[in-house]
Design a protein around this motif. Structure first.
Motif, PDB file in Angstrom:
ATOM      1  N   ASN A 128     -16.600   5.614  21.629  1.00  0.00           N
ATOM      2  CA  ASN A 128     -17.129   6.637  20.719  1.00  0.00           C
ATOM      3  C   ASN A 128     -18.415   7.235  21.288  1.00  0.00           C
ATOM      4  N   LYS A 129     -19.148   6.393  22.034  1.00  0.00           N
ATOM      5  CA  LYS A 129     -20.355   6.902  22.687  1.00  0.00           C
ATOM      6  C   LYS A 129     -20.580   6.204  24.017  1.00  0.00           C
TER       7      LYS A 129
ATOM      8  N   THR B  57     -13.110  12.831  21.885  1.00  0.00           N
ATOM      9  CA  THR B  57     -14.500  13.272  22.059  1.00  0.00           C
ATOM     10  C   THR B  57     -15.450  12.126  21.729  1.00  0.00           C
ATOM     11  N   GLY B  58     -16.643  12.219  22.273  1.00  0.00           N
ATOM     12  CA  GLY B  58     -17.643  11.174  22.021  1.00  0.00           C
ATOM     13  C   GLY B  58     -19.019  11.686  22.393  1.00  0.00           C
ATOM     14  N   GLU B  59     -20.019  10.874  22.061  1.00  0.00           N
ATOM     15  CA  GLU B  59     -21.407  11.279  22.284  1.00  0.00           C
ATOM     16  C   GLU B  59     -21.935  10.608  23.556  1.00  0.00           C
TER      17      GLU B  59
ATOM     18  N   ASP C  35     -18.430   0.945  15.890  1.00  0.00           N
ATOM     19  CA  ASP C  35     -18.237   1.847  17.024  1.00  0.00           C
ATOM     20  C   ASP C  35     -18.051   1.074  18.322  1.00  0.00           C
TER      21      ASP C  35
ATOM     22  N   ARG D 262     -11.871  -1.699  22.050  1.00  0.00           N
ATOM     23  CA  ARG D 262     -11.450  -0.770  20.979  1.00  0.00           C
ATOM     24  C   ARG D 262     -10.836  -1.565  19.809  1.00  0.00           C
TER      25      ARG D 262
ATOM     26  N   ILE E 256     -14.963   7.937  27.565  1.00  0.00           N
ATOM     27  CA  ILE E 256     -14.617   8.463  26.234  1.00  0.00           C
ATOM     28  C   ILE E 256     -13.092   8.594  26.111  1.00  0.00           C
TER      29      ILE E 256
END
Ligand SMILES: Cc1cc2nc3c(=O)[nH]c(=O)nc-3n(C[C@H](O)[C@H](O)[C@H](O)COP(=O)(O)OP(=O)(O)OC[C@H]3O[C@@H](n4cnc5c(N)ncnc54)[C@H](O)[C@@H]3O)c2cc1C
Length: 399
Positions: A127-128, A242-244, A104, A95, A122
């Motif tokens: 982020n993903k 939140t993340g993808e 990201d 991070r 997450i």
């Protein structure tokens, strides 16, 4: 690369035929012939008594557009659907790198029925998450995991990949690096961003731990490294983040997997799982003889902890090397670390200084270990440890 036989020089002695580990050399008309089974390993080259076999290495100019590679990836190693701590430690450090590079942070999760791990990745800063699932990933397989991680890199092109320097990570990382033609810094103990270049500065012990080397990967992508467990701390998960989640289909075919898992035999019980242990009881030369390590094991057992050791005890043959803590052993970060008959040499402390609480037992009141201990007991290990065991057993019985 290629291996060739000079037919004019070949004397037909057959020495190369038996030297080939892949059975890729046959004799035709009294001359050696290299077949398609050749892996260009070069084993035959040195065997030929007349120098009739040559190996040529073509130097390929690798041109990549480095700007195509973006994002910091962390490989989340899991076993039986349980993530190893090191993945979350690296997410925390990843991070910081991603923020410093203004990119990201992504987690890579490969396994069978492992989608429950995406939420925690997450929550710990990704982020993903790239998720690849399938029965072929139920147990770690070099081929299946190498193919999959290589494919993910070739498709999504990350700038940086962090992996745990675990048994699996040390197997997977270099293979994948080779397939995507990049370098890998193994067994790192620190990470930073190099101010001058903006590249990741990978630090690791070199020359048997006598110097620390910092390595950059300027020409190839992704920049890859394996990092020792317990070097970095995990962040507390924040489940409001939140993340993808990007689900990627597995491209592994049955015939790609060249090994067959017959059985799993666990030689390492909880007592040697030092990297994940919350309590570690370590013994050093001050335990005086190998039989006395039974006390270390008993104390660890009462506390439900793992057994560690100094290098002096390993070198003396009192403990197997997989228990060694320190610069050339394991890096640990338990809640409580007991150092029994250990002087506190800098190379030992390098492997346990991130422990939350250190309890030292040593008969020398001036031992260096007391300078880093939260609790120090000056006394003979042969008296103090049995007394501790007795008291702890009483507490256990009292519930
Ligand atoms: C390149 C390099 C890498 C190294 N890597 C590591 C590493 O990974 N891990 C590691 O541990 N070391 C490592 N070392 C070795 C390190 O320098 C020390 O030699 C080693 O840690 C000493 O181990 P020890 O504390 O058990 O033994 P000692 O230094 O001999 O200390 C024994 C201690 O036990 C105490 N003692 C003796 N008898 C009793 C008793 N009856 N009761 C209570 N206390 C007692 C003594 O007072 C003393 O403090 C490395 C060295 C080098 C050069």
């Amino acid at each position: 690369m290629s291996v060739e036989v000079n037919k004019d020089e070949c004397i037909g002695c057959c020495a190369c035929v038996s030297s080939c580990p892949f059975g890729a050399i046959v004799m035709e008309d009294g001359k050696a012939v290299i077949t398609d089974a050749c892996t260009v390993c070069g084993a035959c080259v040195d065997t030929c008594p007349v120098g009739a076999i040559t190996q040529t290495v073509e130097k390929k100019e690798i041109t990549i557009n480095k700007d195509d590679y973006k994002g910091v990836w962390v490989y989340i190693e899991q076993s039986a659907g349980k993530a190893r701590n090191v993945g979350y430690e690296l997410l925390n450090e990843g991070r910081k790198l991603a923020d410093g590079m203004k990119q990201d942070l992504a987690a890579i999760i490969i396994g069978d029925h492992v989608d429950h791990l995406t939420k925690e990745a997450i929550a710990r800063g990704a982020n993903k998450v790239y998720l690849v699932e399938g029965p072929e990933f139920k147990h770690y397989s070099t081929d299946a995991y190498t193919i999959t991680l290589t494919d993910l890199i070739n498709t999504y092109k990350p700038a940086v990949i962090l992996m745990g320097a675990t048994t699996d990570g040390r197997d997977l990382g270099p293979r994948v690096a080779c397939r995507v033609t990049t370098g890998l810094t193994a067994d790192c103990t620190d990470l930073a961003i190099d101010e001058a270049t903006g590249l990741v500065a990978w630090t690791r012990p070199a020359f048997g731990g006598n110097i620390m080397a910092t390595i950059l990967c300027p020409d190839h992508r992704p920049q890859m490294g394996t990092i020792r467990p317990n070097v970095f701390k995990r962040a507390e998960p924040d489940f409001s983040l939140t993340g993808e989640v990007i689900k990627v289909a597995s491209k592994v075919k049955t015939e790609d997997i060249r090994t067959k898992l017959i059985d799993i035999i666990r030689v390492c019980t909880a007592s040697c799982n030092l990297e994940e242990a919350e309590i570690i009881v370590s013994g050093g030369r001050g335990m005086c003889k190998p039989e006395n390590f039974a006390l270390i094991e008993e104390l660890a057992n009462v506390l439900g902890g793992a057994v560690g050791s100094s290098r002096a005890a390993v070198d003396a043959g009192w403990m197997p090397a997989l228990h060694q803590v320190g610069q050339t052993g394991k890096t640990v970060g338990p809640k409580v670390y007991f150092a029994c008959g250990i002087s506190g040499a800098i190379q030992h402390v390098a492997g346990m200084s991130s422990s939350d609480i250190v309890v030292a037992i040593n008969k020398d009141p001036d031992a260096t270990i007391f300078t880093i201990a939260n609790y120090g007991i000056v006394g003979d290990v042969m008296e103090v440890i049995p007394a501790l065991i007795e008291e702890l057993k009483k507490i256990k019985i009292a519930g």
